[in-house]
Scaffold this active site. Structure first.
Site, PDB file in Angstrom:
ATOM      1  N   GLU A  41       0.741  -1.103  -0.089  1.00  0.00           N
ATOM      2  CA  GLU A  41       0.095   0.011  -0.019  1.00  0.00           C
ATOM      3  C   GLU A  41       0.847   1.253   0.120  1.00  0.00           C
ATOM      4  OE1 GLU A  41      -2.666  -0.491   3.398  1.00  0.00           O
ATOM      5  OE2 GLU A  41      -4.166  -1.734   1.984  1.00  0.00           O
ATOM      6  N   GLU A  74     -12.551  -2.141  12.274  1.00  0.00           N
ATOM      7  CA  GLU A  74     -12.381  -1.432  10.829  1.00  0.00           C
ATOM      8  C   GLU A  74     -13.642  -1.922  10.096  1.00  0.00           C
ATOM      9  OE1 GLU A  74      -8.709  -1.780   8.849  1.00  0.00           O
ATOM     10  OE2 GLU A  74      -9.466  -0.943   6.758  1.00  0.00           O
ATOM     11  N   ASP A  99      -8.535  -9.263   4.315  1.00  0.00           N
ATOM     12  CA  ASP A  99      -7.980  -7.942   5.243  1.00  0.00           C
ATOM     13  C   ASP A  99      -9.187  -7.933   6.069  1.00  0.00           C
ATOM     14  OD1 ASP A  99      -6.990  -5.660   6.329  1.00  0.00           O
ATOM     15  OD2 ASP A  99      -7.468  -4.284   4.866  1.00  0.00           O
TER      16      ASP A  99
HETATM   17  C1  GCV Z   1      -2.520   0.492   8.688  1.00  0.00           C
HETATM   18  C2  GCV Z   1      -5.945  -2.083   5.625  1.00  0.00           C
HETATM   19  C3  GCV Z   1      -6.557  -0.721   6.288  1.00  0.00           C
HETATM   20  C4  GCV Z   1      -5.363   0.094   6.317  1.00  0.00           C
HETATM   21  C5  GCV Z   1      -4.171  -0.636   7.118  1.00  0.00           C
HETATM   22  C6  GCV Z   1      -3.962  -1.543   6.409  1.00  0.00           C
HETATM   23  C7  GCV Z   1      -2.999  -2.367   6.898  1.00  0.00           C
HETATM   24  O1  GCV Z   1      -5.890  -1.587   4.133  1.00  0.00           O
HETATM   25  O2  GCV Z   1      -7.455  -0.382   5.466  1.00  0.00           O
HETATM   26  O3  GCV Z   1      -5.974   1.241   7.223  1.00  0.00           O
HETATM   27  O4  GCV Z   1      -3.193   0.375   7.367  1.00  0.00           O
HETATM   28  O5  GCV Z   1      -4.996  -2.426   6.253  1.00  0.00           O
HETATM   29  O6  GCV Z   1      -3.005  -3.551   7.573  1.00  0.00           O
HETATM   30  O7  GCV Z   1      -1.513  -2.148   6.768  1.00  0.00           O
END
Ligand code: GCV
Length: 700
Positions: free
Chosen positions: A274, A375, A347
Site C-alpha cells: 500500500e 474497521e 483484510d
Molecule cells: C494501517 C487495510 C486498512 C489500512 C491499514 C492496512 C494495513 O488496508 O484499511 O488502514 O493500514 O490494512 O493493515 O496495513
C-alpha cells in the site's frame, strides 16, 4: 386486601418503582474501570520473598482485590518448576508459584479472576505464545488509523519535541495494568504506516518514557519502522538493505535504542505494501530486507515482525498474493524474523477463510495478526463480539501436518520449531473514557488477551468471564442465579450471536469487501469510481452479474484453492463440500443455484440479510429489558448504539439486496421485508453520515 391495594394506577407505579430501584442504586459508570472492578474486598496476609517492582504489583493487586476469606494467608514464590513455561504459573488455594516475577503478577490476576467468577483455584497455566502484542496504529500527530476511541494515548500533535506529563504516566500505568491482567506483554507504539520520525532522538526519548512505565507490568515496547528511514532521517542516498552505509545506519540506530531501552522488543515492518517503501524498491527481496534488520537486532535479543500483507492492483486475485510472494522464501529468514500474517487472505473481513500461509510456511516462524479495532465490523457502533471470529480462525484446520494442524498449533510452536512465537492484535484503544469507544468493545480487548495467553479457550467462556467481571454490580452476584438468568445469560447469548448477525446483514455466504469507499463502514456493492484501483472496489470481489454472484477461486477459476493443503483445497473446490459460510468466497454461482436449505441462492441471500437485521432487533429488545441490571450511563450508551446499528443494518440490507436484484431480476421472497430506501438514494449518500457522498474519496 393487599391485592386490592395494588390495582390500577398504584399497581403500575409500584411496578415502575420496582423496575427503577435497582437501576437507581447503580452508580453512573463511564466504563474506565474495564473488567478490573474491586467492589467488596477482604484483608489478606501475603508473604513473598521476591522484592522486585513487579512482585510488589502482584501483592498490591491481591490486597486490593481479595475476595477470599478475611485474614487468609497467601504465599508468593518465584521458583522454577518443570511444569512452568515462560511466564506461566501454578495456582493453589494458598499460593502462587512462578518462574519469573511477571509470572507472579499474571498468577495474581488469574487468581482474583477465579475468585470473582467462581472457578477452581488449583491450576497450572502457561502462555500459548511467548509474545502477546498489541499493534497500535497510532500516528505521531495523535490520530489513529482505523481508531474509533478518540486520540492516541501515546502521541499528540506537538510543535516541538514530544512531551510527557504525569497524567500520561498515570494513563499508561492503567493501560499496562489492564494488559497485564490478561497477559498481554508487548505493544507496538506507532502505526505500521510508519513515520521515520519515530526513530529521531526526541521521539525515542518518549518511547523510553513509555517503556519505563510499562516495564514493571511485564510489557516491552516495539516500534513500527519505515524502511526508508535511513534516507529520510539519516540523509543517505539509498535505503538498499544490502548497502553497507544503510546497514551501519540501522546498526547505530539499534545500539542507540537498546542503550536507552535494554528490553526493547524489536521492529514491525510493513514493506512494499500500500505504497510503503521496502526492499523491492532496490530490486531486493523481503528476505534481504527482513534479514538485514534481524541481524542488527539479533545481538540485542530483538525480533523483526515482517508483515505478509502485500498485494498489487494488477493481479487477478488479491487473495493469492501474500502466499505467492512469501512461499518461495520459506526457510530463508533468520530465526529472529517472524512473518506476521492477517487471519484471512484479504483484510480482516467479517468472515474469511484462514490465510493459506498458516502451516504452509514450515521452515519460517509465522504469527497471526488479528484486528481488535473493528474497521470492517461496524467500528465502535455495532455490537460485535470478536471472540467467535478469532476462535474460528485459530481452530481452522490447515491439515498441513495431518488432521488437527490448526492455525493455533501451526503458530504456537507445537507443530513447528520456532525460536520465537508471537501473536498480534490491532488495538482498539484511545483516549475515550471507556478506552475503546464503546463498552462492548472492551470485551474484544479482553478476549484478544485471553486467547493470546491460551489459544484453546472458547469464545463462550471468555464472554462469560468478561460479562461477570464487567457488569456484575457486586462480584459476589456472579454466583447469584437471579443475576445469572436475568443478565448474564441473555447478554452472553447476544454477544455469541453478534458476529454471525453482522455477517448476515453485511456480507453473508462468503461475500466480502462490499464497502462504500475507504471508510469501510456502510454498503457500496456498486462503488467503482474510475480513479480508484479495481482491487479497492466491491465489484472486484462480489462479481455480481446476470449470470450470478461470487468469486471463482476454484481450480477452474483463479485456483486460489490450490494454495491450501490438498484435503482443504478439495473441500473448498468442490461445491458439495465447500462450507456454506465460504460459498461465494470460492464459487461463482447462478442466482437460481439451490443451496443446502433448498432455497435458491437469491432467496437464501435475501433470507440471510433479513435474518441479520432481525437479530439486531432482538438485541435491542434484549438490552431494553436489562435496564434494571445496568447503571444508566452504560445502559444508555449501549442502547443508543444498538439503535444506530439497527438503522445501519437496514441500510446494508436494502443497499445490497436492491443492487443485487438489478442482476438477479428475482422478487424478494416471502419473509424478506420490502426495502425502506431506494437504490438511487443509497448510491448517492455516504452510508456513514447518510449525507450526499463527497465528490472525492479514496480506496482500499
Ligand atoms: C494501517 C487495510 C486498512 C489500512 C491499514 C492496512 C494495513 O488496508 O484499511 O488502514 O493500514 O490494512 O493493515 O496495513
Amino acid at each position: 386486601m393487599v391485592i386490592k391495594i395494588f390495582t390500577g394506577t398504584s399497581a403500575f407505579l409500584f411496578f415502575l418503582l420496582a423496575l427503577l430501584l435497582p437501576a437507581a442504586r447503580l452508580k453512573a459508570d463511564d466504563g474506565h474501570g474495564l473488567w478490573l472492578r474491586n467492589n467488596k474486598t477482604n484483608p489478606v496476609i501475603i508473604s513473598c520473598s521476591d522484592k522486585s517492582a513487579t512482585a510488589m504489583l502482584a501483592i498490591e493487586e491481591l490486597k486490593d482485590g481479595w475476595m477470599g476469606k478475611a485474614g487468609a494467608k497467601m504465599l508468593l514464590i518465584v521458583k522454577f518448576d518443570q511444569s512452568i513455561k515462560g511466564d506461566g504459573y501454578i495456582l493453589k488455594p494458598q499460593s502462587i508459584q512462578a518462574a519469573t516475577p511477571v509470572g507472579l503478577l499474571y498468577g495474581a490476576f488469574d487468581y482474583l479472576r477465579r475468585q470473582k467468577v467462581g472457578e477452581d483455584l488449583h491450576v497450572t497455566s502457561n502462555p500459548s505464545y511467548q509474545r502477546r502484542i498489541l499493534n497500535h496504529w497510532d500516528n505521531l500527530n495523535g490520530t489513529i488509523e482505523r481508531g474509533y476511541a478518540g486520540s492516541s494515548i501515546f502521541w499528540r500533535n506537538e510543535k516541538q519535541a514530544p512531551t510527557v506529563t504525569e497524567a500520561d504516566r498515570k494513563l499508561w500505568r492503567e493501560y499496562a495494568r489492564a494488559n497485564a491482567s490478561v497477559g498481554i506483554n508487548g505493544a507496538v507504539l506507532n502505526n505500521v504506516n510508519a513515520s521515520p520520525i519515530i526513530l529521531s532522538d526526541d521521539y525515542l526519548n518518549k518511547v523510553k518514557e513509555v517503556a519505563d512505565v510499562l516495564r514493571p507490568y511485564g510489557m516491552r515496547v516495539y516500534l513500527s519502522v519505515n524502511f526508508a528511514s535511513p534516507m529520510v532521517l539519516g540523509k543517505l542516498a539509498t535505503a538498499d538493505p544490502l548497502a553497507p552505509g544503510v546497514i551501519n545506519w540501522w546498526k547505530d540506530k539499534a545500539n542507540e535504542i537498546y542503550k536507552a531501552i535494554p528490553d526493547f522488543g524489536g521492529f514491525l515492518v510493513k514493506a512494499n505494501s500500500e505504497g510503503q517503501p521496502g526492499p523491492q524498491d532496490y530490486k531486493r527481496t523481503h528476505v534481504d530486507g527482513a534479514n538485514m534488520l534481524a541481524d542488527v537486532l539479533q545481538p540485542h535479543g530483538g525480533i523483526v515482525m515482517w508483515r505478509a500483507f502485500v498485494y498489487s492492483a494488477s493481479d487477478k486475485d488479491r487473495a493469492k498474493q501474500a502466499y505467492e510472494e512469501f512461499m518461495p522464501f520459506d526457510g530463508r529468514f533468520r530465526d529472529n524474523v517472524i512473518i506476521q500474517v492477517k487471519n484471512g487472505p484479504i483484510d480482516f473481513q467479517p468472515r474469511e477463510p484462514f490465510s493459506p500461509l498458516f502451516g504452509a510456511m514450515k521452515k519460517t516462524s509465522v504469527m497471526p495478526e488479528f484486528q481488535i479495532t473493528k474497521e470492517y465490523l461496524g467500528e465502535n457502533i455495532h455490537l460485535v463480539y470478536l471472540g467467535t471470529l478469532w476462535e474460528e480462525a485459530l481452530k481452522s484446520d490447515t491439515y498441513q501436518q495431518g488432521k488437527g494442524s490448526t492455525v493455533a498449533r501451526c503458530t504456537d510452536g507445537s507443530l513447528y520449531p520456532q525460536q520465537y512465537t508471537a501473536i498480534a492484535g490491532v488495538a482498539n484503544i484511545g483516549l475515550d473514557a471507556n478506552w475503546c469507544g464503546s463498552n462492548f468493545d472492551q470485551a474484544n480487548w479482553y478476549a484478544y488477551g485471553r486467547l493470546a495467553w491460551d489459544n484453546q479457550l472458547t469464545a463462550t467462556q471468555i464472554a462469560d468471564e468478561w460479562v461477570k467481571l464487567t457488569f456484575s454490580p457486586d462480584q459476589t452476584t456472579a454466583g447469584d442465579s437471579k443475576w445469572q438468568n436475568g443478565f448474564l445469560k441473555p447478554v452472553t447469548a447476544m454477544m455469541m450471536k453478534s458476529r454471525e448477525a453482522m455477517v448476515n446483514y453485511e456480507m453473508p455466504l462468503g461475500l466480502h469487501h462490499i464497502f462504500a469507499a475507504d471508510r469501510h463502514y456502510g454498503p457500496g456493492p456498486w462503488y467503482a469510481p474510475k480513479k480508484v484501483r479495481v482491487d479497492w472496489t466491491p465489484p472486484y470481489y462480489h462479481k455480481a452479474g446476470a449470470d450470478g454472484i461470487g468469486f471463482d477461486r476454484t481450480s477452474k477459476g483463479t485456483a486460489a484453492v490450490n494454495q491450501y493443503q490438498q484435503t482443504v483445497a478439495d473441500e473448498f473446490d468442490n461445491l458439495k463440500t465447500c462450507p456454506e459460510k465460504y460459498l461465494l468466497w470460492f464459487h461463482h454461482l447462478p442466482w437460481t443455484y439451490q443451496v443446502a436449505s433448498g432455497r435458491t441462492l437469491w432467496d437464501e441471500i435475501c433470507y440471510r440479510y433479513q435474518d441479520g437485521l432481525q437479530s439486531v432487533k432482538e438485541f435491542q429488545k434484549t438490552w431494553d429489558s436489562l435496564r434494571p441490571f445496568v447503571d444508566e450511563q452504560r445502559f444508555e450508551e449501549v442502547q443508543s448504539k444498538l439503535q444506530r446499528q439497527y438503522h445501519d443494518a437496514q441500510v446494508y440490507k436494502d443497499g445490497c439486496l436492491l443492487y443485487f436484484q438489478t442482476f438477479s431480476k428475482m422478487p424478494f421472497p416471502p419473509g424478506c421485508e420490502k426495502p425502506i430506501y431506494t437504490l438511487d438514494y443509497l448510491e448517492s449518500i455516504d452510508p456513514f453520515t447518510m449525507e450526499k457522498f463527497p465528490a472525492s474519496n479514496g480506496g482500499q
